[in-house]
Scaffold this motif. Structure first.
Motif, PDB file in Angstrom:
ATOM      1  N   LEU A  43      49.457 117.473  41.840  1.00 25.42           N
ATOM      2  CA  LEU A  43      49.475 115.860  41.826  1.00 25.42           C
ATOM      3  C   LEU A  43      51.034 115.206  41.663  1.00 25.42           C
ATOM      4  CD1 LEU A  43      48.794 117.480  37.777  1.00 25.42           C
ATOM      5  CD2 LEU A  43      47.903 116.644  39.095  1.00 25.42           C
ATOM      6  N   ALA A  44      51.724 115.759  42.578  1.00 22.21           N
ATOM      7  CA  ALA A  44      52.987 114.822  42.892  1.00 22.21           C
ATOM      8  C   ALA A  44      52.341 114.418  44.332  1.00 22.21           C
ATOM      9  CB  ALA A  44      54.120 116.024  43.540  1.00 22.21           C
ATOM     10  N   ILE A  45      51.901 114.587  44.681  1.00 22.17           N
ATOM     11  CA  ILE A  45      50.893 113.804  45.836  1.00 22.17           C
ATOM     12  C   ILE A  45      50.114 112.575  45.106  1.00 22.17           C
ATOM     13  CG2 ILE A  45      49.031 113.707  47.925  1.00 22.17           C
ATOM     14  CD1 ILE A  45      50.320 116.936  48.151  1.00 22.17           C
ATOM     15  N   VAL A  46      49.592 112.983  44.890  1.00 26.09           N
ATOM     16  CA  VAL A  46      48.707 111.849  43.324  1.00 26.09           C
ATOM     17  C   VAL A  46      49.527 111.118  43.173  1.00 26.09           C
ATOM     18  CG1 VAL A  46      47.559 111.060  41.507  1.00 26.09           C
ATOM     19  CG2 VAL A  46      47.147 113.167  43.124  1.00 26.09           C
ATOM     20  N   ILE A  47      50.947 111.027  42.544  1.00 28.76           N
ATOM     21  CA  ILE A  47      51.725 110.458  41.471  1.00 28.76           C
ATOM     22  C   ILE A  47      52.781 109.303  42.938  1.00 28.76           C
ATOM     23  CG2 ILE A  47      54.197 110.511  40.977  1.00 28.76           C
ATOM     24  CD1 ILE A  47      53.516 112.986  39.290  1.00 28.76           C
ATOM     25  N   ILE A  84      43.398 112.224  48.661  1.00 28.15           N
ATOM     26  CA  ILE A  84      44.155 114.220  48.947  1.00 28.15           C
ATOM     27  C   ILE A  84      45.093 114.487  48.063  1.00 28.15           C
ATOM     28  CG2 ILE A  84      45.676 115.007  51.004  1.00 28.15           C
ATOM     29  CD1 ILE A  84      45.267 112.917  52.564  1.00 28.15           C
ATOM     30  N   GLY A  85      45.652 114.408  47.051  1.00 28.79           N
ATOM     31  CA  GLY A  85      45.865 115.059  46.067  1.00 28.79           C
ATOM     32  C   GLY A  85      44.644 115.557  45.069  1.00 28.79           C
ATOM     33  N   SER A  86      43.638 114.253  44.842  1.00 25.37           N
ATOM     34  CA  SER A  86      42.391 115.042  44.054  1.00 25.37           C
ATOM     35  C   SER A  86      41.505 116.489  44.556  1.00 25.37           C
ATOM     36  CB  SER A  86      41.347 113.175  43.449  1.00 25.37           C
ATOM     37  OG  SER A  86      42.656 112.387  43.316  1.00 25.37           O
ATOM     38  N   ILE A  87      41.399 116.055  46.128  1.00 22.96           N
ATOM     39  CA  ILE A  87      41.084 117.041  46.192  1.00 22.96           C
ATOM     40  C   ILE A  87      41.491 118.350  46.041  1.00 22.96           C
ATOM     41  CG2 ILE A  87      39.769 118.146  48.398  1.00 22.96           C
ATOM     42  CD1 ILE A  87      39.178 115.423  49.626  1.00 22.96           C
ATOM     43  N   ALA A  88      42.606 118.421  46.222  1.00 23.99           N
ATOM     44  CA  ALA A  88      43.260 119.517  46.901  1.00 23.99           C
ATOM     45  C   ALA A  88      43.500 120.202  45.082  1.00 23.99           C
ATOM     46  CB  ALA A  88      44.820 119.058  46.829  1.00 23.99           C
ATOM     47  N   THR A  89      43.340 119.665  44.169  1.00 28.49           N
ATOM     48  CA  THR A  89      43.303 119.986  42.527  1.00 28.49           C
ATOM     49  C   THR A  89      42.224 120.612  42.785  1.00 28.49           C
ATOM     50  OG1 THR A  89      41.924 118.106  41.925  1.00 28.49           O
ATOM     51  CG2 THR A  89      44.311 117.618  41.445  1.00 28.49           C
ATOM     52  N   ALA A  90      41.199 120.597  43.756  1.00 28.33           N
ATOM     53  CA  ALA A  90      39.670 121.568  43.060  1.00 28.33           C
ATOM     54  C   ALA A  90      40.007 123.314  43.291  1.00 28.33           C
ATOM     55  CB  ALA A  90      38.910 121.585  44.331  1.00 28.33           C
ATOM     56  N   ALA A 141      25.372 116.832  37.778  1.00 25.32           N
ATOM     57  CA  ALA A 141      26.684 117.402  39.158  1.00 25.32           C
ATOM     58  C   ALA A 141      27.112 118.469  38.542  1.00 25.32           C
ATOM     59  CB  ALA A 141      26.937 116.023  39.065  1.00 25.32           C
ATOM     60  N   ALA A 142      27.856 118.175  37.910  1.00 29.61           N
ATOM     61  CA  ALA A 142      28.157 119.167  36.791  1.00 29.61           C
ATOM     62  C   ALA A 142      28.325 120.302  36.471  1.00 29.61           C
ATOM     63  CB  ALA A 142      29.476 118.438  35.972  1.00 29.61           C
ATOM     64  N   ARG A 143      27.048 120.601  36.417  1.00 34.15           N
ATOM     65  CA  ARG A 143      25.808 122.112  35.575  1.00 34.15           C
ATOM     66  C   ARG A 143      25.860 122.234  37.735  1.00 34.15           C
ATOM     67  NH1 ARG A 143      21.476 120.015  32.140  1.00 34.15           N
ATOM     68  NH2 ARG A 143      22.311 120.075  30.615  1.00 34.15           N
ATOM     69  N   MET A 144      25.351 121.469  38.331  1.00 34.12           N
ATOM     70  CA  MET A 144      25.746 121.952  40.090  1.00 34.12           C
ATOM     71  C   MET A 144      26.347 122.536  40.645  1.00 34.12           C
ATOM     72  SD  MET A 144      21.866 119.844  41.099  1.00 34.12           S
ATOM     73  CE  MET A 144      22.170 118.270  41.126  1.00 34.12           C
ATOM     74  N   LEU A 145      27.418 121.414  40.985  1.00 34.74           N
ATOM     75  CA  LEU A 145      28.311 122.199  41.321  1.00 34.74           C
ATOM     76  C   LEU A 145      30.590 122.753  40.831  1.00 34.74           C
ATOM     77  CD1 LEU A 145      27.957 118.564  43.316  1.00 34.74           C
ATOM     78  CD2 LEU A 145      27.348 120.989  44.479  1.00 34.74           C
ATOM     79  N   GLY A 146      29.543 122.667  39.172  1.00 34.79           N
ATOM     80  CA  GLY A 146      30.869 122.949  39.039  1.00 34.79           C
ATOM     81  C   GLY A 146      31.472 121.638  38.661  1.00 34.79           C
ATOM     82  N   VAL A 147      32.535 121.994  37.352  1.00 34.04           N
ATOM     83  CA  VAL A 147      33.327 120.340  36.497  1.00 34.04           C
ATOM     84  C   VAL A 147      34.389 119.842  37.904  1.00 34.04           C
ATOM     85  CG1 VAL A 147      34.534 119.606  34.984  1.00 34.04           C
ATOM     86  CG2 VAL A 147      32.509 121.258  34.414  1.00 34.04           C
ATOM     87  N   THR A 148      35.241 121.400  38.277  1.00 34.37           N
ATOM     88  CA  THR A 148      35.798 120.520  38.928  1.00 34.37           C
ATOM     89  C   THR A 148      35.827 120.129  40.246  1.00 34.37           C
ATOM     90  OG1 THR A 148      37.483 123.078  38.554  1.00 34.37           O
ATOM     91  CG2 THR A 148      38.218 121.828  40.070  1.00 34.37           C
ATOM     92  N   VAL A 149      34.255 120.707  41.180  1.00 34.67           N
ATOM     93  CA  VAL A 149      33.946 119.787  42.036  1.00 34.67           C
ATOM     94  C   VAL A 149      33.806 118.745  42.348  1.00 34.67           C
ATOM     95  CG1 VAL A 149      32.598 120.149  44.634  1.00 34.67           C
ATOM     96  CG2 VAL A 149      34.060 121.774  43.028  1.00 34.67           C
ATOM     97  N   ALA A 150      32.410 118.525  40.666  1.00 35.47           N
ATOM     98  CA  ALA A 150      31.778 117.306  40.577  1.00 35.47           C
ATOM     99  C   ALA A 150      33.396 116.136  39.987  1.00 35.47           C
ATOM    100  CB  ALA A 150      30.907 117.258  39.237  1.00 35.47           C
ATOM    101  N   PHE A 151      34.029 116.663  39.847  1.00 37.92           N
ATOM    102  CA  PHE A 151      35.189 115.877  39.025  1.00 37.92           C
ATOM    103  C   PHE A 151      35.909 115.382  40.669  1.00 37.92           C
ATOM    104  CE2 PHE A 151      39.525 114.873  38.043  1.00 37.92           C
ATOM    105  CZ  PHE A 151      39.308 113.520  36.494  1.00 37.92           C
ATOM    106  N   VAL A 152      36.470 115.904  41.289  1.00 40.47           N
ATOM    107  CA  VAL A 152      36.734 115.685  42.475  1.00 40.47           C
ATOM    108  C   VAL A 152      36.316 114.355  43.362  1.00 40.47           C
ATOM    109  CG1 VAL A 152      37.436 116.470  45.062  1.00 40.47           C
ATOM    110  CG2 VAL A 152      38.093 117.640  43.116  1.00 40.47           C
ATOM    111  N   PHE A 153      35.213 114.559  43.150  1.00 47.57           N
ATOM    112  CA  PHE A 153      34.086 113.414  43.698  1.00 47.57           C
ATOM    113  C   PHE A 153      33.620 112.367  42.904  1.00 47.57           C
ATOM    114  CE2 PHE A 153      31.931 117.176  46.481  1.00 47.57           C
ATOM    115  CZ  PHE A 153      30.731 115.987  47.191  1.00 47.57           C
ATOM    116  N   THR A 154      33.512 112.584  41.714  1.00 45.41           N
ATOM    117  CA  THR A 154      34.801 110.424  40.822  1.00 45.41           C
ATOM    118  C   THR A 154      35.397 110.083  41.876  1.00 45.41           C
ATOM    119  OG1 THR A 154      35.523 111.715  38.910  1.00 45.41           O
ATOM    120  CG2 THR A 154      33.284 112.046  38.738  1.00 45.41           C
ATOM    121  N   GLN A 155      36.366 110.715  42.020  1.00 46.87           N
ATOM    122  CA  GLN A 155      37.962 110.231  42.414  1.00 46.87           C
ATOM    123  C   GLN A 155      37.537 109.483  43.081  1.00 46.87           C
ATOM    124  OE1 GLN A 155      40.150 110.342  40.406  1.00 46.87           O
ATOM    125  NE2 GLN A 155      38.438 111.785  39.039  1.00 46.87           N
TER     126      GLN A 155
END
Length: 286
Positions: free
Chosen positions: A123-127, A278-284, A229-243
């Protein structure tokens, strides 16, 4: 195939602000277009798939969709104030940070010390990335002010509620496809209420009120694809893709909408986007 489907939300949500920017119109026109277009997608999906949804879940989803529309109005206002290429990175950061904090405090995510460490570093990287994308040369007369940032932050609360509501106990056993239609109908309802309450009833006679439906269809397809996408990959991975939508919207704002940035601003924006991704992916991995 799952990863290709996961790219659809990034494309749809990334192109949505570019479509509204090209079509034009007021924020009243734009929020109605999003609600109407997304509702069309929701109705088609409901008629094809025939999902089940309880009345209680329907009404709750309707309310959350209406709250989302308040946040989207804030974005449309910000698009005009500071441009798409400045608004989308900042909004992405506010959503990511807010959703992460809600996940930790309310839903018990990132419960280990390792997860908390990785999560808050990410999150610090994202900010930092967001601060870089909002850098402006004062000599250009185009400065992102504290007032602009606080306005966008305040309206982002609607996004936090919208993002959190699928995790609410009231929807724990509901079909995610079933609650999609009331969500988007809630957005349309919120848009109509906004148009009328803000004295923009004349918007219903304007062409842009309906041409912006194209942006709503883009948003609706993205939101519907995200369910799968969330069903197949999980919410976390799917959310990262949305970023990835931040890349499309930011550079699309510069290249398609011709939002001016000096060479120095462009460098800050590029590296800021890199840090946000990078920060978004790291949250996964948290």
């Amino acid at each position: 195939m799952a990863y290709l489907i996961a790219l659809i939300p990034a494309l749809g949500w990334g192109f949505m602000p570019l479509i509204t920017g090209k079509v034009g119109g007021s924020e009243a026109n734009q929020i109605f277009g999003i609600g109407a277009g997304a509702s069309l997608v929701g109705l088609v999906a409901f008629l094809i798939m025939h999902p089940q949804v309880s009345m209680k879940a329907f009404l709750f989803s309707l309310l959350c969709g209406a709250l989302w529309s308040t946040a989207q109005v804030g974005q449309f206002v910000s698009f005009k104030r500071i441009g798409v290429s400045n608004t989308v990175p900042l909004s992405t950061v506010f959503q990511l940070v807010g959703n992460s904090i809600i996940g930790v405090l309310i839903f018990g995510e990132w419960h280990s010390a390792r997860a908390l460490t990785i999560g808050f570093i990410a999150l610090a990287i994202v900010i930092i990335g967001a601060m870089m994308t909002s850098f402006t040369d004062r000599s250009n007369g185009q400065n992102v002010t504290t007032k602009d940032v606080l306005f966008l932050l305040a309206t982002t609360i609607g996004y936090w509620i919208y993002s959190s509501f699928p995790k609410m106990p009231i929807l724990a056993h509901e079909d995610s496809v079933g609650i999609f239609l009331p969500e988007v109908l809630g957005i349309l309802l919120g848009a109509i209420i906004y148009d009328l309450a803000s004295g923009n009833a004349k918007a219903f006679t304007q062409k842009e009120q309906y041409t912006n439906i194209l942006a709503g269809i883009s948003w609706g397809i993205a939101a519907f694809a995200y369910i799968f996408a969330a069903r197949m990959l999980g919410v976390t991975v799917a959310f990262v893709f949305t970023q990835l939508n931040v890349i499309i919207a930011t550079f699309g704002g510069i290249l398609i909408l011709h939002e001016h940035k000096s060479p120095r601003e462009s460098k800050f924006t590029f590296w800021g986007i890199v840090l946000i991704v990078i920060g978004s992916i790291a949250t996964a991995f948290a």
